[in-house]
Design an enzyme around this catalytic site. Structure first.
Site, PDB file in Angstrom:
ATOM      1  N   ASP A  12     -27.309   2.022 -33.553  1.00 20.76           N
ATOM      2  CA  ASP A  12     -26.616   3.107 -34.223  1.00 20.76           C
ATOM      3  C   ASP A  12     -25.770   2.484 -35.336  1.00 20.76           C
ATOM      4  O   ASP A  12     -25.492   1.284 -35.305  1.00 20.76           O
ATOM      5  CB  ASP A  12     -25.740   3.858 -33.218  1.00 20.76           C
ATOM      6  CG  ASP A  12     -25.002   5.024 -33.845  1.00 20.76           C
ATOM      7  OD1 ASP A  12     -25.577   5.653 -34.736  1.00 20.76           O
ATOM      8  OD2 ASP A  12     -23.856   5.284 -33.457  1.00 20.76           O
ATOM      9  N   PHE A  53     -17.747  22.715 -36.976  1.00 22.48           N
ATOM     10  CA  PHE A  53     -18.823  21.907 -37.533  1.00 22.48           C
ATOM     11  C   PHE A  53     -20.089  22.048 -36.696  1.00 22.48           C
ATOM     12  O   PHE A  53     -20.056  22.045 -35.465  1.00 22.48           O
ATOM     13  CB  PHE A  53     -18.428  20.436 -37.587  1.00 22.48           C
ATOM     14  CG  PHE A  53     -19.518  19.534 -38.068  1.00 22.48           C
ATOM     15  CD1 PHE A  53     -19.814  19.455 -39.417  1.00 22.48           C
ATOM     16  CD2 PHE A  53     -20.270  18.793 -37.173  1.00 22.48           C
ATOM     17  CE1 PHE A  53     -20.835  18.624 -39.875  1.00 22.48           C
ATOM     18  CE2 PHE A  53     -21.289  17.964 -37.617  1.00 22.48           C
ATOM     19  CZ  PHE A  53     -21.576  17.882 -38.969  1.00 22.48           C
ATOM     20  N   ASN A  80     -23.799   9.987 -29.425  1.00 25.44           N
ATOM     21  CA  ASN A  80     -25.044  10.737 -29.608  1.00 25.44           C
ATOM     22  C   ASN A  80     -26.265   9.912 -29.197  1.00 25.44           C
ATOM     23  O   ASN A  80     -27.389  10.262 -29.540  1.00 25.44           O
ATOM     24  CB  ASN A  80     -25.200  11.139 -31.088  1.00 25.44           C
ATOM     25  CG  ASN A  80     -24.097  12.056 -31.535  1.00 25.44           C
ATOM     26  OD1 ASN A  80     -23.745  12.988 -30.829  1.00 25.44           O
ATOM     27  ND2 ASN A  80     -23.530  11.788 -32.697  1.00 25.44           N
ATOM     28  N   ASP A  81     -26.021   8.830 -28.491  1.00 25.78           N
ATOM     29  CA  ASP A  81     -27.099   7.903 -28.208  1.00 25.78           C
ATOM     30  C   ASP A  81     -27.520   7.879 -26.740  1.00 25.78           C
ATOM     31  O   ASP A  81     -28.318   7.033 -26.342  1.00 25.78           O
ATOM     32  CB  ASP A  81     -26.683   6.481 -28.614  1.00 25.78           C
ATOM     33  CG  ASP A  81     -26.156   6.427 -30.032  1.00 25.78           C
ATOM     34  OD1 ASP A  81     -26.826   6.982 -30.911  1.00 25.78           O
ATOM     35  OD2 ASP A  81     -25.081   5.864 -30.256  1.00 25.78           O
TER      36      ASP A  81
END
Length: 1275
Positions: free
Chosen positions: A498, A619, A872-873
């Protein structure tokens, strides 16, 4: 242009579960837990036959079925349809079998229990209901089974089992607002279907763990060996093995129960929850009694969620680090309610798309945001193991099996050893029958040979290197929850990284602001105090999701940096203010006010620098933007500020407000690695009042924006990143960047950290989806830099600039965005393999796409590592062969390794330790195999004369020599550097096979020579076989003496040093062990005292010089064995030649990725890069326009809705009660909404917006709104 040369010889396989076969039945088709299912029912005759053979085999057949329970079902049951089955067998995609019994629930009137309408009583089929069951019609039976903690219900209409789900599927969003709470009776009925809302981890009883361990194949063979040894009067060694095995079992039981208790204590727990019973009646119940459909109240001071629930009123600030690893609090807002917005289509609820409105089980609700006395309510959608936390626990309880070639090969080798043992068994039987031995002795000697050939201690010995490696990793602040995966780390040849927080610093700093008044960019401003554009400052001060927790402004780091740069103050109503039914908006103002002379209610002197945030559209990663609706104190209208990805903001802005050189300016920053965010603004019509602002959707306002400028933030590369990337590249380990950030920023970081050489070409892969029937999907290849640039100015080590000329660099890397990835994966699957093999930069990738990339790499034969910060991994971390999380949150459970140091320095460390552990495992295995074969040869030679080794001799070899050397063997630490040559990953390769064969041949030759040579000595006398098992003889002494040195020799020969482990001279314990074992062997061989000789039961040689000859033979043996390993087995050129011959003879043995690399190299015309120079700005603009389809943003329909809202504003305002005498009208705490599926709504107000004059109280300095939404302040 279209790719004309897509025909790859190797097509890309499907990712995810394997393709389904037409003649099989599946549950969860197409999902990750897809399983093949078969139905069975008992068969009396087959059961009787099986138990007959179980009895005559003294339970051995039952033991076999215990190891393979699915075969027991097939042997005792007959296959039938699922509708008639009483038992089902399930096989997952990793070919693991699971057995489940079908149970029955009975409904009183035969109706199917419906989660949406649980009005049918459900009862379990217990013994006292047997008669009731028989009297019930077949359609009244609800058949189900449970597998991997998931319940599957029989659907008679579809004639299949379907997974029991909560309310997360097939429900419109409006459905949740219709729920007013379940009555006690309804809850109990539904409880029968869903069971307890509890994630219970079963702590296995001690006796059950004991029998499970004892009945494992390893311990069964141990028991068999010990029985043979006790029968052979080999009590001492057998007793030692009993003791070691007992200690091992006790430790296993202790560790198993300790881990199970720790997991249970971590995830279990219940609390008291307030549920709505309808008609605003509330009841306190245990969280274990919650069922889908319950309406619960979220406590004002927060709580830990015990279920998955969708928010329908109020806002919640939640810490989701347990699930995502992201410790930054996020705001959860109510689910979009279509009933509040006109002309809005009904959207179906999807828990992934609407995750911003879902409170997930296990997450911590820090605070709630509520309105007066209104309750923060949520609807339970999932309970128990169906929740997000339940899925995480299921992944821990049922992990993806470690499919490692070395592990599979060990079984093949054990099978080979077993075959050799069977040959020795036959040899022994024939030999002893010819000698007229007793049947009992024959059986005992033959079985003893089996225990020698197949070493019982092999599994324990193989874990030694892993245990030491895990200990060393822990000392380096790298924690491993899956020790079996350490060996796999040594095979990694691809590592995905990442970017943000992994390669680059987690935080950023504000570099500058680039204002854009009058359709053109001005000079960048680095000092925010000199920024003169008020609208840009207002946008930076308001367009964020920051909140105050415990007096500290908290939120997304990017928002914090932006807000702190303008040096404004954020104020929120605290708990004291919430006692009033006035709803006060979030206020921001400069730290130093410029106008403090405002008079209450005097619009001619407004306090214009105080801005209230009255609405927030949070968001959305899919929309790449967020926005807020604000109002300046005393202003006549509301304003909209939008912040997001530059490409998205410009697509929503008026073309005349976007500078013509936008793409060029954007590229100038992103190509240097800066993070760029765009801001835009628009004034909302004056007639749009506060109430309508709360009901408007973001689609209706996020359009026709005025572009304000760019915010430039610097995301510095971590100083450790570049050296680590260079280290991995020098070790021929591929580096791939997979990020959600901008492509140009990713390209800049890839260059900066040397993931891509300065002279390498980067080719952008632009994939375009079909365009409304006008054109089919297309793929375009564009150079990301100057194609003809072959001269590079580089800085040398001494700081001088030199000119580097690249004459003809043919190396290229693909760079792919998430949008293009989706198009290629859908429309060009044959091309995907080539893209993955040469892809280095993957930008704008979502969490699912990261996991897809890892799966594609694995399909091509790569061993893939993934390193991320855990936010997010998680999907990619769980999918990779080796996942390394840099997060200290509980989400690190998703990855086998967690580094406490948030840098990628841990990656080479993990790989080095993995390589060391793998080489150690190889060495230990070869050592144990050669030890078994050496001792096998010794026993065969002695069997030839009717003799055997004595018990003390066996003890000396097995305990004193073998056991100690096996343990200290693995203490050698990992080599300090990573080398290009990867360690061996398979035992079934020419090197390991040749090594074992040749080493066994050397040891055999030495033993045979000594066995024959001693018989030629003048003082030799032949061994005479006696019944008293006295095996003392010169032949016995000869083979024992030389074999004692051979076991030490083999330990040294297989103890590899560089390039994967340090030299054995660094392993002081191993050296001491070698010295002690060698000294003991020399002492016994050359001149042992008579007492020692009697103790060892050896016959000493009468000639000391002859004894010294054995030392000479041992030295020659040692040199031959060590040189064989050093100059033949470990010779790089020899290995390469063997590898080439294997590749030539067995082309299928080549990895898929190597074949694709070869195919690309043989086809210089691919990829067909555009021959003309392409402006990257135009290329990105074209890609954005091809993928971005506005959703009714500028259509007549959207405009009509907005106009209608404006026209209705006056009528709506009249319905609101006004306050007399200049008192305040209390309206609007900050409202939040989000974008999901094209619908953007706010929550429904269930309490009056205003109350009577007597109910309204305010203090000095409190800010509120008047009837038209103007801000006024009490002085």
């Amino acid at each position: 242009m279209k790719d004309e040369n897509m025909g790859s010889k190797l097509k890309m396989g499907q990712t995810g579960p394997p393709p389904m076969k037409s003649d099989r039945i599946y549950i969860n088709p197409g999902e990750e837990d897809q399983m093949e299912i078969s139905g069975f029912r008992p068969h009396t005759l087959k059961t009787a036959v099986v138990w007959f053979f179980i009895i005559i085999t003294v339970g051995l057949l039952r033991l076999f079925f215990y190891w393979l329970p699915h075969l027991f079902i097939k042997a005792t049951h007959s296959r039938c349809s699922l509708a008639e089955a009483t038992t089902v067998l399930l096989k997952d995609q990793w070919r693991e079998w699971f057995k489940s019994n079908i149970c029955i629930m009975i409904t009183r009137d035969g109706a199917q229990p419906d989660p949406k309408a649980p009005d049918k009583a459900i009862s379990y089929n217990t013994s006292h209901q047997e008669s009731n069951l028989q009297a019930t019609r077949d359609e009244n039976k609800i058949r189900y089974f449970i597998s991997k903690k998931v319940k599957y219900i029989w659907d008679p209409e579809r004639d299949e089992f379907i997974r029991l789900k909560g309310l997360e599927k097939d429900n419109p969003c409006s459905y949740f607002y219709q729920l007013k709470g379940l009555s006690y009776e309804d809850q109990q009925r539904r409880h029968g279907l869903y069971g307890l809302n509890s994630i219970r981890v079963h702590v296995t009883p001690i006796i059950q763990i004991f029998f499970r361990e004892v009945l494992s194949p390893f311990y069964v063979f141990q028991v068999f060996s010990m029985c043979v040894w006790y029968a052979d009067a080999y009590e001492l060694y057998a007793s030692c093995i009993v003791f070691i095995s007992a200690v091992s079992i006790i430790v296993t039981i202790y560790q198993t129960r300790k881990m199970q208790r720790a997991l249970r204590n971590t995830i279990s727990g219940s609390t008291i929850v307030t549920v709505c019973r309808g008609n605003e009646e509330y009841d306190d119940i245990s969280s274990e009694d919650l069922v889908p459909g319950d309406v619960i109240e979220v406590p004002r001071r927060g709580c830990f969620m015990q279920c998955d629930a969708v928010l329908i009123s109020g806002n919640c600030i939640v810490n989701e680090s347990m699930l995502t690893g992201e410790s930054v609090p996020i705001t959860k807002t109510p689910l979009p309610n279509p009933q509040l917005a006109k002309d809005q289509k009904e959207n179906m609820f999807d828990i992934k798309q609407h995750s911003r409105h879902v409170l997930f089980c296990g997450t911590h609700v820090i605070q709630t945001r509520f309105y007066g006395n209104q309750k923060v309510k949520a609807v339970v959608v999932r309970t128990g193991f169906m929740t997000a936390k339940g899925e995480l626990v299921r992944a821990i309880l049922y992990p993806k099996p470690v499919d490692f070639k070395f592990n599979r090969d060990t079984y093949y080798f054990v099978g080979v050893l077993a075959f050799i043992a069977s040959l020795g068994f036959i040899y022994t039987v024939i030999l002893m029958v010819q000698d007229g031995e007793k049947a009992g002795d024959i059986v005992l000697r033959a079985l003893d040979l089996i225990t020698i050939t197949v070493p019982p201690a092999l599994p324990a010995a193989l874990t030694v290197g892993i245990v030491f490696a895990q200990h060393r990793l822990k000392k380096g602040d790298i924690f491993c929850i899956s020790p079996r995966g350490i060996n796999i780390c040594g095979t990694l040849n691809v590592v995905c990284f990442d970017k943000t927080g992994t390669l680059t610093e987690d935080g950023m700093k504000m570099q500058s602001v680039v204002p854009s008044p009058n359709n053109r960019f001005e000079e960048e401003v680095s000092d925010m105090t000199k920024l003169k554009h008020n609208l840009l400052i207002y946008g930076m001060a308001t367009c964020h999701s920051l909140t105050i927790i415990d007096g500290i402004v908290t939120g997304d780091p990017l928002d914090l940096i932006m807000f702190e740069a303008v040096d404004w103050v954020l104020e929120e109503p605290g708990e004291e203010e919430t006692r009033f039914d006035m709803m006060v908006p979030t206020i921001v103002h400069p730290r130093t006010r410029n106008n403090l002379n405002s008079i209450l209610g005097d619009d001619s002197q407004p306090m214009g620098e105080d801005i209230g945030v009255v609405r927030q559209f949070t968001f959305s990663s899919s929309l790449q933007r967020m926005s807020v609706i604000t109002r300046n104190l005393g202003a006549n209208n509301f304003d909209l500020f939008v912040k997001g990805a530059p490409e998205m903001i410009t697509s929503l802005s008026k073309a005349e407000t976007v500078p013509a050189d936008f793409q060029e300016v954007l590229m100038a920053y992103t190509q240097h690695g800066y993070r760029v965010i765009a801001l835009a603004w628009k004034p909302l019509p004056q007639k749009l009042n506060y109430v309508k602002v709360q009901r408007i959707s973001r689609e209706q306002v996020e359009k026709d924006l005025n572009f304000l400028g760019l915010l430039v933030m610097e995301n510095c590369l971590k100083p450790e990143s570049t050296p680590v990337i260079q280290t991995l590249r020098e070790a021929a380990i591929r580096n791939i960047m997979v990020t959600g950030d901008n492509m140009l920023t990713a390209l800049s970081v890839a260059r900066e950290c040397c993931m891509v050489d300065r002279t390498d070409r980067i080719i952008l892969v632009q994939a375009y989806p079909p365009q409304d029937g006008k054109a089919g999907p297309q793929v375009e290849f564009v150079y990301a830099d100057e194609r003809e640039k072959k001269v590079e100015e580089v800085m040398s080590v001494d700081g001088q600039y030199n000119i580097q000329i690249d004459m003809d660099n043919q190396r290229f890397h693909f760079a792919v965005t998430g949008r293009s990835w989706s198009v290629i994966r859908q429309f060009f699957p044959d091309m995907l393999a080539k893209i993955v093999v040469r892809g280095t930069i993957f930008a704008r990738m979502g969490p699912d796409q990261k996991a897809q990339l890892v799966e594609c790499l694995q399909t091509l034969g790569y061993y893939v590592g993934m390193c991320g910060d855990g936010a997010n991994d998680c999907g990619a971390l769980k999918t990779a062969h080796t996942g390394i999380s840099l997060s200290e949150a509980e989400a690190s459970v998703a990855s086998p390794f967690t580094s406490k140091k948030p840098t990628i320095e841990c990656v080479p460390t993990v790989i080095r330790e993995g390589r060391a552990a793998l080489v150690t495992s190889f060495g230990i295995f070869k050592y144990m195999a050669c030890y078994s074969l050496t001792q096998f040869v010794t026993v065969l030679l002695l069997y030839w004369i009717g003799a055997n080794m004595t018990d003390p001799e066996f003890l000396f070899i097995d305990l004193f020599t073998l056991t100690t050397l096996s343990v200290t063997f693995g203490r050698t630490e990992a080599y300090a550097e990573l080398v290009k040559e990867p360690p061996p990953i398979t035992l079934l390769a020419p090197g390991p096979i040749l090594s074992i064969i040749l080493q066994t041949a050397i040891q055999t030759a030495a033993q045979v020579y000594c066995f024959l040579d001693v018989q030629r000595q003048p003082w030799f006398h032949k061994f005479i076989d006696h019944d008293d098992e006295d095996y003392m003889s010169y032949e016995n002494s000869a083979v024992f003496y030389i074999s004692s040195f051979q076991y030490i020799t083999l330990a040294v020969a297989f103890s590899k040093g560089a390039p994967f482990r340090k030299t054995i001279f660094s392993n002081y314990l191993f050296l001491i062990n070698l010295v002690v074992c060698t000294a003991g062997a020399v002492w016994i061989t050359v001149y042992p005292p008579q007492g020692l000789a009697d103790l060892m039961e050896v016959m000493t040689f009468p000639s000391v010089p002859y004894s010294l000859v054995y030392l000479g033979i041992a030295i020659i043996n040692f040199l031959l064995s060590v040189m064989l390993e050093m100059f033949l087995i470990d010779n790089t050129s020899v290995r390469e030649k063997c590898r080439e011959k294997v590749k030539h003879c067995l082309p299928s043995s080549q990895f898929k990725y190597a074949a694709i690399e070869q195919e690309i190299a043989e086809n210089p015309s691919w990829p067909p890069v555009s021959p003309s120079t392409v402006n990257l700005a135009l290329a990105f603009q074209r890609l954005d326009s091809a993928h971005h389809v506005p959703k009714d943003l500028n259509t007549g329909t959207g405009k009509d809705v907005l106009d209608e809202l404006i026209e209705d504003s006056d009528m709506e305002a009249k319905s609101i009660q006004s306050l007399s005498g200049g008192t305040l009208a209390g309206l609007g705490r900050t409202q939040n909404a989000t974008a999901e599926g094209g619908g953007y709504y706010t929550e429904q107000f269930e309490t009056p917006l205003l109350k009577s004059d007597s109910d309204v109280r305010f203090r000095k300095g409190e800010t509120s709104l008047d009837d038209n939404g103007k801000f006024i302040t009490a002085l």
